[in-house]
Design a protein around this motif. Structure first.
Motif, mmCIF file in Angstrom:
data_model
loop_
_atom_site.group_PDB
_atom_site.id
_atom_site.type_symbol
_atom_site.label_atom_id
_atom_site.label_comp_id
_atom_site.label_asym_id
_atom_site.label_seq_id
_atom_site.Cartn_x
_atom_site.Cartn_y
_atom_site.Cartn_z
ATOM 1 N N LEU A 117 0.832 -1.202 0.000
ATOM 2 C CA LEU A 117 0.000 0.000 0.000
ATOM 3 C C LEU A 117 0.864 1.248 0.000
ATOM 4 O O LEU A 117 1.967 1.253 0.525
ATOM 5 C CB LEU A 117 -0.888 0.008 1.246
ATOM 6 C CG LEU A 117 -1.845 -1.158 1.412
ATOM 7 C CD1 LEU A 117 -2.598 -1.030 2.727
ATOM 8 C CD2 LEU A 117 -2.817 -1.250 0.247
ATOM 9 N N CYS A 118 0.311 2.320 -0.585
ATOM 10 C CA CYS A 118 1.002 3.608 -0.553
ATOM 11 C C CYS A 118 1.072 4.077 0.902
ATOM 12 O O CYS A 118 0.042 4.141 1.574
ATOM 13 C CB CYS A 118 0.244 4.623 -1.387
ATOM 14 S SG CYS A 118 0.859 6.309 -1.191
ATOM 15 N N GLY A 122 -2.643 4.961 1.360
ATOM 16 C CA GLY A 122 -3.212 3.638 1.519
ATOM 17 C C GLY A 122 -3.678 2.997 0.228
ATOM 18 O O GLY A 122 -4.277 1.928 0.235
ATOM 19 N N PHE A 123 -3.400 3.635 -0.902
ATOM 20 C CA PHE A 123 -3.774 3.088 -2.206
ATOM 21 C C PHE A 123 -3.030 1.776 -2.449
ATOM 22 O O PHE A 123 -1.846 1.667 -2.130
ATOM 23 C CB PHE A 123 -3.407 4.111 -3.293
ATOM 24 C CG PHE A 123 -3.677 3.654 -4.705
ATOM 25 C CD1 PHE A 123 -4.961 3.710 -5.228
ATOM 26 C CD2 PHE A 123 -2.639 3.172 -5.499
ATOM 27 C CE1 PHE A 123 -5.202 3.295 -6.535
ATOM 28 C CE2 PHE A 123 -2.881 2.755 -6.798
ATOM 29 C CZ PHE A 123 -4.166 2.808 -7.314
ATOM 30 N N ASN A 124 -3.749 0.773 -3.001
ATOM 31 C CA ASN A 124 -3.108 -0.502 -3.315
ATOM 32 C C ASN A 124 -2.273 -0.340 -4.582
ATOM 33 O O ASN A 124 -2.803 -0.243 -5.680
ATOM 34 C CB ASN A 124 -4.174 -1.582 -3.502
ATOM 35 C CG ASN A 124 -3.552 -2.959 -3.680
ATOM 36 O OD1 ASN A 124 -2.360 -3.092 -3.996
ATOM 37 N ND2 ASN A 124 -4.358 -3.981 -3.458
ATOM 38 N N ARG A 125 -0.957 -0.287 -4.417
ATOM 39 C CA ARG A 125 -0.088 0.018 -5.545
ATOM 40 C C ARG A 125 -0.022 -1.090 -6.590
ATOM 41 O O ARG A 125 0.503 -0.885 -7.675
ATOM 42 C CB ARG A 125 1.315 0.368 -5.043
ATOM 43 C CG ARG A 125 1.309 1.712 -4.323
ATOM 44 C CD ARG A 125 2.702 2.189 -4.053
ATOM 45 N NE ARG A 125 3.327 1.376 -3.016
ATOM 46 C CZ ARG A 125 4.457 1.738 -2.397
ATOM 47 N NH1 ARG A 125 5.054 2.838 -2.720
ATOM 48 N NH2 ARG A 125 4.956 0.961 -1.467
ATOM 49 N N ASN A 126 -0.573 -2.297 -6.252
ATOM 50 C CA ASN A 126 -0.647 -3.350 -7.270
ATOM 51 C C ASN A 126 -1.626 -2.952 -8.380
ATOM 52 O O ASN A 126 -1.524 -3.408 -9.506
ATOM 53 C CB ASN A 126 -1.096 -4.670 -6.649
ATOM 54 C CG ASN A 126 -0.105 -5.165 -5.619
ATOM 55 O OD1 ASN A 126 1.076 -5.293 -5.903
ATOM 56 N ND2 ASN A 126 -0.584 -5.423 -4.416
ATOM 57 N N ASP A 127 -2.606 -2.101 -8.023
ATOM 58 C CA ASP A 127 -3.611 -1.676 -9.007
ATOM 59 C C ASP A 127 -3.037 -0.666 -9.990
ATOM 60 O O ASP A 127 -3.572 -0.485 -11.075
ATOM 61 C CB ASP A 127 -4.827 -1.050 -8.301
ATOM 62 C CG ASP A 127 -5.583 -2.086 -7.479
ATOM 63 O OD1 ASP A 127 -5.415 -3.290 -7.766
ATOM 64 O OD2 ASP A 127 -6.310 -1.696 -6.554
#
Ligand SMILES: [Zn+2]
Ligand SMILES: [Zn+2]
Length: 153
Positions: A117-118, A122-127
């Motif tokens: 996560l960032c 908290g952004f899912n960086r896999n996306d």
């Protein structure tokens, strides 16, 4: 060989990953009578469910664990961690627990190269591996850039 599917016992896992209670456990066992008791060897295939330690996504996969346990015949003194044949049956719950729980990863990952996560939002960086908040100005230089801004005027 004995092949049997049994429901998973409760608490077959650790906090971050484990086998859901009641899910299918496929046992592939060989029972051998030895002098002291019954030697059970084989494998247990279980469904593991957990949470990625980096991105918190659900993880679910199947894994096979080796089992080996000597169940002593009753009437013999055994240590706490030893098993006994009780009423002509063996209870595999403890054996399963020892084989599975000790092998579980403390930091399960959805994939080895999970980006996590960032740390800022908290952004899912896999996306979106390109996710970024732009160049951050080191707070120690903020005063200086203000100063420079003033001279620009
Ligand atoms: Zn992940
Ligand atoms: Zn972010």
């Amino acid at each position: 060989m004995i092949q049997k599917t049994v429901p998973a016992p409760a608490d077959l896992g650790i906090e971050v990953i484990g086998v859901p209670q009641g899910s299918d456990v496929e046992l592939d066992l060989k029972l051998e009578a030895v002098v002291e008791g019954v030697l059970v060897t084989g494998t247990a295939t279980v469904q593991l469910h957990g949470e990625c330690a980096r991105c918190l996504d659900d993880i679910a996969y199947e894994e096979t664990f080796d089992l080996q346990e000597l169940f002593f015949y009753p009437g013999r003194e055994v240590e706490d961690d030893e098993s006994v044949v009780v009423d002509e049956t063996i209870d595999l719950d403890e054996t399963l627990r020892d084989a599975v729980v000790l092998e579980l990863p403390f930091t399960p990952l959805c994939s080895d190269d999970c980006l996590g996560l960032c740390p800022e939002c908290g952004f899912n960086r896999n996306d979106d591996p390109a996710h970024s908040h732009g160049e951050k100005i080191d707070p120690r230089w903020e005063g200086l850039s203000e100063l420079l801004g003033e001279t620009d005027n």
